[in-house]
Design a protein around this motif. Structure first.
Motif, PDB file in Angstrom:
ATOM      1  N   GLU A  78       0.832  -1.201   0.000  1.00  0.00           N
ATOM      2  CA  GLU A  78       0.000   0.000   0.000  1.00  0.00           C
ATOM      3  C   GLU A  78       0.870   1.256   0.000  1.00  0.00           C
ATOM      4  O   GLU A  78       0.587   2.224  -0.720  1.00  0.00           O
ATOM      5  CB  GLU A  78      -0.910  -0.030   1.238  1.00  0.00           C
ATOM      6  CG  GLU A  78      -1.970   1.039   1.236  1.00  0.00           C
ATOM      7  CD  GLU A  78      -2.860   0.885   2.447  1.00  0.00           C
ATOM      8  OE1 GLU A  78      -3.056   1.916   3.130  1.00  0.00           O
ATOM      9  OE2 GLU A  78      -3.353  -0.227   2.713  1.00  0.00           O
ATOM     10  N   GLU A  79       1.945   1.246   0.781  1.00  0.00           N
ATOM     11  CA  GLU A  79       2.871   2.382   0.826  1.00  0.00           C
ATOM     12  C   GLU A  79       3.567   2.565  -0.525  1.00  0.00           C
ATOM     13  O   GLU A  79       3.745   3.695  -0.985  1.00  0.00           O
ATOM     14  CB  GLU A  79       3.924   2.174   1.935  1.00  0.00           C
ATOM     15  CG  GLU A  79       3.376   2.247   3.332  1.00  0.00           C
ATOM     16  CD  GLU A  79       2.886   3.633   3.672  1.00  0.00           C
ATOM     17  OE1 GLU A  79       3.492   4.631   3.211  1.00  0.00           O
ATOM     18  OE2 GLU A  79       1.877   3.717   4.397  1.00  0.00           O
ATOM     19  N   ALA A  80       3.939   1.456  -1.182  1.00  0.00           N
ATOM     20  CA  ALA A  80       4.573   1.545  -2.498  1.00  0.00           C
ATOM     21  C   ALA A  80       3.604   2.124  -3.516  1.00  0.00           C
ATOM     22  O   ALA A  80       3.991   2.937  -4.362  1.00  0.00           O
ATOM     23  CB  ALA A  80       5.053   0.166  -2.940  1.00  0.00           C
ATOM     24  N   TRP A  81       2.318   1.731  -3.435  1.00  0.00           N
ATOM     25  CA  TRP A  81       1.318   2.249  -4.372  1.00  0.00           C
ATOM     26  C   TRP A  81       1.128   3.747  -4.169  1.00  0.00           C
ATOM     27  O   TRP A  81       1.059   4.528  -5.114  1.00  0.00           O
ATOM     28  CB  TRP A  81      -0.011   1.497  -4.159  1.00  0.00           C
ATOM     29  CG  TRP A  81      -1.058   1.920  -5.120  1.00  0.00           C
ATOM     30  CD1 TRP A  81      -1.154   1.585  -6.422  1.00  0.00           C
ATOM     31  CD2 TRP A  81      -2.147   2.788  -4.842  1.00  0.00           C
ATOM     32  NE1 TRP A  81      -2.235   2.178  -6.990  1.00  0.00           N
ATOM     33  CE2 TRP A  81      -2.877   2.941  -6.014  1.00  0.00           C
ATOM     34  CE3 TRP A  81      -2.597   3.451  -3.690  1.00  0.00           C
ATOM     35  CZ2 TRP A  81      -4.020   3.728  -6.107  1.00  0.00           C
ATOM     36  CZ3 TRP A  81      -3.739   4.227  -3.782  1.00  0.00           C
ATOM     37  CH2 TRP A  81      -4.423   4.362  -4.970  1.00  0.00           C
ATOM     38  N   LYS A  82       1.095   4.204  -2.898  1.00  0.00           N
ATOM     39  CA  LYS A  82       0.969   5.639  -2.600  1.00  0.00           C
ATOM     40  C   LYS A  82       2.182   6.414  -3.116  1.00  0.00           C
ATOM     41  O   LYS A  82       2.061   7.519  -3.644  1.00  0.00           O
ATOM     42  CB  LYS A  82       0.821   5.856  -1.095  1.00  0.00           C
ATOM     43  CG  LYS A  82      -0.515   5.446  -0.544  1.00  0.00           C
ATOM     44  CD  LYS A  82      -0.548   5.684   0.950  1.00  0.00           C
ATOM     45  CE  LYS A  82      -1.863   5.210   1.559  1.00  0.00           C
ATOM     46  NZ  LYS A  82      -1.874   5.409   3.017  1.00  0.00           N
ATOM     47  N   ARG A  83       3.369   5.823  -2.960  1.00  0.00           N
ATOM     48  CA  ARG A  83       4.592   6.463  -3.442  1.00  0.00           C
ATOM     49  C   ARG A  83       4.563   6.608  -4.951  1.00  0.00           C
ATOM     50  O   ARG A  83       4.933   7.654  -5.495  1.00  0.00           O
ATOM     51  CB  ARG A  83       5.801   5.626  -2.989  1.00  0.00           C
ATOM     52  CG  ARG A  83       7.132   6.306  -3.211  1.00  0.00           C
ATOM     53  CD  ARG A  83       8.304   5.608  -2.538  1.00  0.00           C
ATOM     54  NE  ARG A  83       8.282   4.166  -2.632  1.00  0.00           N
ATOM     55  CZ  ARG A  83       8.089   3.332  -1.591  1.00  0.00           C
ATOM     56  NH1 ARG A  83       7.887   3.824  -0.386  1.00  0.00           N
ATOM     57  NH2 ARG A  83       8.093   2.029  -1.766  1.00  0.00           N
ATOM     58  N   LYS A  84       4.069   5.604  -5.679  1.00  0.00           N
ATOM     59  CA  LYS A  84       3.972   5.667  -7.140  1.00  0.00           C
ATOM     60  C   LYS A  84       2.998   6.757  -7.565  1.00  0.00           C
ATOM     61  O   LYS A  84       3.247   7.495  -8.526  1.00  0.00           O
ATOM     62  CB  LYS A  84       3.526   4.314  -7.697  1.00  0.00           C
ATOM     63  CG  LYS A  84       4.599   3.270  -7.690  1.00  0.00           C
ATOM     64  CD  LYS A  84       4.089   1.971  -8.283  1.00  0.00           C
ATOM     65  CE  LYS A  84       5.132   0.880  -8.185  1.00  0.00           C
ATOM     66  NZ  LYS A  84       4.636  -0.403  -8.716  1.00  0.00           N
ATOM     67  N   GLU A  85       1.903   6.886  -6.845  1.00  0.00           N
ATOM     68  CA  GLU A  85       0.916   7.925  -7.159  1.00  0.00           C
ATOM     69  C   GLU A  85       1.512   9.315  -6.948  1.00  0.00           C
ATOM     70  O   GLU A  85       1.295  10.226  -7.744  1.00  0.00           O
ATOM     71  CB  GLU A  85      -0.344   7.737  -6.296  1.00  0.00           C
ATOM     72  CG  GLU A  85      -1.196   6.565  -6.699  1.00  0.00           C
ATOM     73  CD  GLU A  85      -1.735   6.702  -8.106  1.00  0.00           C
ATOM     74  OE1 GLU A  85      -2.112   7.826  -8.514  1.00  0.00           O
ATOM     75  OE2 GLU A  85      -1.741   5.683  -8.819  1.00  0.00           O
ATOM     76  N   ARG A  86       2.283   9.482  -5.880  1.00  0.00           N
ATOM     77  CA  ARG A  86       2.927  10.781  -5.627  1.00  0.00           C
ATOM     78  C   ARG A  86       3.922  11.110  -6.724  1.00  0.00           C
ATOM     79  O   ARG A  86       4.006  12.252  -7.183  1.00  0.00           O
ATOM     80  CB  ARG A  86       3.641  10.762  -4.270  1.00  0.00           C
ATOM     81  CG  ARG A  86       2.707  10.909  -3.100  1.00  0.00           C
ATOM     82  CD  ARG A  86       3.488  11.181  -1.819  1.00  0.00           C
ATOM     83  NE  ARG A  86       4.491  10.148  -1.556  1.00  0.00           N
ATOM     84  CZ  ARG A  86       4.412   9.241  -0.601  1.00  0.00           C
ATOM     85  NH1 ARG A  86       3.371   9.249   0.215  1.00  0.00           N
ATOM     86  NH2 ARG A  86       5.348   8.352  -0.441  1.00  0.00           N
ATOM     87  N   LEU A  87       4.680  10.097  -7.184  1.00  0.00           N
ATOM     88  CA  LEU A  87       5.651  10.335  -8.260  1.00  0.00           C
ATOM     89  C   LEU A  87       4.942  10.709  -9.550  1.00  0.00           C
ATOM     90  O   LEU A  87       5.394  11.593 -10.291  1.00  0.00           O
ATOM     91  CB  LEU A  87       6.533   9.096  -8.466  1.00  0.00           C
ATOM     92  CG  LEU A  87       7.570   8.835  -7.387  1.00  0.00           C
ATOM     93  CD1 LEU A  87       8.245   7.483  -7.621  1.00  0.00           C
ATOM     94  CD2 LEU A  87       8.606   9.928  -7.366  1.00  0.00           C
TER      95      LEU A  87
END
Length: 163
Positions: A9-18
């Protein structure tokens, strides 16, 4: 296993921010449309490439010949050299040369310099010893002091006799 889901979930949020940062950087809004050109979705901003500058290379292509720098001729320095040569000429010549400055020092000059203080001390001691010897001689001889001084001056050659 709850930790693995949390990390995904944290990786998915990080991808969205990028992705949002990339959109902001490319001047696009969340819909993917360019803010400068609202109807054109596929157009990407053009990057300006550096233009080449040719100093010593002659390009064959006609479009690149515009970037050739013109040849520069070196400046004429003969006038500057002449002015420096004229300024360096000296018209006065020394009539007399100080031989003391030209003559090399004797090999023992540093030894004499270092020993001069000790020699001055010994000179004072020598003078005292001579005075004591004269006093002893006067006491033992019993002669008059004036006669002794006159006799010692008569034995010395005077400077006037050199004429």
């Amino acid at each position: 296993m709850a930790g693995v889901g949390h990390m995904e979930e944290e990786a998915w949020k990080r991808k969205e921010r990028l992705k949002s940062l990339k959109r902001k950087q490319n001047h696009t809004d969340d819909n993917g449309a360019d803010k400068d050109a609202p109807g054109d979705i596929t157009e990407e901003p053009k990057e300006s490439l550096p233009k080449p500058v040719f100093r010593s290379y002659k390009p064959q292509d006609e479009s690149l010949k515009e970037a050739v720098l013109p040849k520069i001729k070196p400046a004429d320095v003969t006038e500057k050299i002449q002015s420096h040569l004229e300024a360096s000429k000296t018209e006065h010549v020394l009539d007399e040369v100080d031989l003391v400055n030209l003559a090399p020092r004797k090999p023992d000059w540093d030894l004499k310099r270092d020993v001069s203080k000790k020699l001055a001390k010994l000179e004072r001691r020598t003078q005292r010893a001579i005075v004591e010897l004269i006093r002893e001689r006067l006491k033992t001889g019993g002669e008059d002091l004036a006669l002794m001084v006159n006799a010692s001056q008569a034995d010395r050659p005077s400077d006037d006799d050199d004429d």
